[in-house]
Write a protein that holds these residues in place. Sequence first.
Motif, mmCIF file in Angstrom:
data_model
loop_
_atom_site.group_PDB
_atom_site.id
_atom_site.type_symbol
_atom_site.label_atom_id
_atom_site.label_comp_id
_atom_site.label_asym_id
_atom_site.label_seq_id
_atom_site.Cartn_x
_atom_site.Cartn_y
_atom_site.Cartn_z
ATOM 1 N N ARG A 117 4.505 -2.623 9.026
ATOM 2 C CA ARG A 117 4.909 -3.463 7.900
ATOM 3 C C ARG A 117 5.258 -2.627 6.676
ATOM 4 O O ARG A 117 6.298 -2.820 6.057
ATOM 5 C CB ARG A 117 3.789 -4.457 7.545
ATOM 6 C CG ARG A 117 4.082 -5.238 6.265
ATOM 7 C CD ARG A 117 2.994 -6.241 5.933
ATOM 8 N NE ARG A 117 3.213 -6.804 4.616
ATOM 9 C CZ ARG A 117 4.084 -7.755 4.324
ATOM 10 N NH1 ARG A 117 4.849 -8.250 5.267
ATOM 11 N NH2 ARG A 117 4.216 -8.209 3.082
ATOM 12 N N PHE A 118 4.400 -1.684 6.322
ATOM 13 C CA PHE A 118 4.638 -0.903 5.111
ATOM 14 C C PHE A 118 5.655 0.218 5.326
ATOM 15 O O PHE A 118 6.189 0.755 4.357
ATOM 16 C CB PHE A 118 3.314 -0.336 4.584
ATOM 17 C CG PHE A 118 2.488 -1.359 3.869
ATOM 18 C CD1 PHE A 118 2.661 -1.594 2.519
ATOM 19 C CD2 PHE A 118 1.554 -2.112 4.555
ATOM 20 C CE1 PHE A 118 1.910 -2.553 1.856
ATOM 21 C CE2 PHE A 118 0.796 -3.075 3.906
ATOM 22 C CZ PHE A 118 0.977 -3.293 2.546
ATOM 23 N N HIS A 122 8.577 -3.121 3.767
ATOM 24 C CA HIS A 122 7.972 -3.154 2.439
ATOM 25 C C HIS A 122 8.770 -2.240 1.533
ATOM 26 O O HIS A 122 8.742 -1.031 1.688
ATOM 27 C CB HIS A 122 6.513 -2.672 2.508
ATOM 28 C CG HIS A 122 5.695 -3.077 1.322
ATOM 29 N ND1 HIS A 122 5.124 -4.316 1.211
ATOM 30 C CD2 HIS A 122 5.372 -2.415 0.187
ATOM 31 C CE1 HIS A 122 4.458 -4.395 0.073
ATOM 32 N NE2 HIS A 122 4.602 -3.253 -0.570
ATOM 33 N N SER A 123 9.513 -2.830 0.602
ATOM 34 C CA SER A 123 10.352 -2.021 -0.273
ATOM 35 C C SER A 123 9.487 -1.231 -1.239
ATOM 36 O O SER A 123 8.401 -1.653 -1.607
ATOM 37 C CB SER A 123 11.313 -2.912 -1.071
ATOM 38 O OG SER A 123 10.596 -3.720 -1.973
ATOM 39 N N PRO A 124 9.947 -0.052 -1.668
ATOM 40 C CA PRO A 124 9.155 0.802 -2.554
ATOM 41 C C PRO A 124 8.726 0.142 -3.846
ATOM 42 O O PRO A 124 7.724 0.517 -4.421
ATOM 43 C CB PRO A 124 10.114 1.976 -2.840
ATOM 44 C CG PRO A 124 10.998 2.029 -1.643
ATOM 45 C CD PRO A 124 11.189 0.594 -1.245
ATOM 46 N N TYR A 238 3.571 1.163 -0.490
ATOM 47 C CA TYR A 238 4.172 1.375 0.822
ATOM 48 C C TYR A 238 3.609 2.636 1.481
ATOM 49 O O TYR A 238 3.366 2.653 2.685
ATOM 50 C CB TYR A 238 5.700 1.465 0.689
ATOM 51 C CG TYR A 238 6.171 2.616 -0.167
ATOM 52 C CD1 TYR A 238 6.505 3.837 0.393
ATOM 53 C CD2 TYR A 238 6.256 2.479 -1.550
ATOM 54 C CE1 TYR A 238 6.911 4.902 -0.391
ATOM 55 C CE2 TYR A 238 6.664 3.527 -2.344
ATOM 56 C CZ TYR A 238 6.996 4.750 -1.759
ATOM 57 O OH TYR A 238 7.392 5.787 -2.554
ATOM 58 N N SER A 285 8.415 7.509 4.562
ATOM 59 C CA SER A 285 8.026 6.684 3.407
ATOM 60 C C SER A 285 8.270 7.423 2.099
ATOM 61 O O SER A 285 8.738 6.838 1.114
ATOM 62 C CB SER A 285 6.546 6.296 3.507
ATOM 63 O OG SER A 285 6.319 5.465 4.599
#
Length: 291
Positions: A117-118, A122-124, A238, A285
Amino acid sequence: MRKLIIFALVGFFAQLIDGSLGMAFGLTSSSLLLAYGVAPAVASASIHMSEIATTAASGISHFKFGNVNKRMALLLVIPGAISAFLGAAFLSSIPGDMIRPYISTFLLILGLYIFIRFLFFHSPDSITETSHGKPSLLTKKRLLFPLGAAAGFFDAIGGGGWGPINTPVLLSVKQANPREVIGTVDTSEFVITIAATLGFVLFLGWEQFNWFWVIAFVIGGVFAAPLAAWLVRKMPGYLLGVLVGGFIVLTNLNTLFKASGVNPLVATYGYVFVIFAWLIGIIYSIKKGRK
């Protein structure tokens, strides 16, 4: 003394992550204790006992920073507390060796879910974005009652689950305010923790609690709670999600390999694969956050 410091550091970072993401104190701590070979009921009971202090500190901090929706918290707490008590009763009645692999599988799946998910969905900027609309669904019983009931039950049997179940669902609602969702979930967990702990006390007894772990997690968690409530506006959520998701997967994979008697060579390949994927996810990420 060395173990006390190690467990206190785990409690500190677990609460830091939990307060910033709205999840993962119980999952991180439970994964560690299960890896040590602790019975699931004893691990969950000790974690919930320590969380009485950490969730109280976290809730007060979030409340002071204005991160709490009172109606949302109330509607989550009512069914959540009941199901947490029932979950504690259910877990206490099952032999630890029999249920340990299933609990580890549940935790591994949640860890994998958090990681994916992250990493991809999940946008920054989403952890610090705020919405000034009025999210009606977030205060409706038809969403919060069944959600709270499911999260409370799995929180008790897994040693963690209140945040990983509630937070993603609530954040997916249109116009949800991430800061408010995380603060509300963390604050409401105090009542869930008391309900689950009461169940463990009644069905396991005080003698089953490991007070060494309780004290260590409390020391680390209480120190981290105010910092986490402040960092919820600042930290890259994130990246924290990817870090904790990978850690949960790795520790519970170790428990499952031991329980199923997997060949050591196969287990080594499994660890290498997970660690490699974890590192790739962390690098991805960081690069995503810089764009």
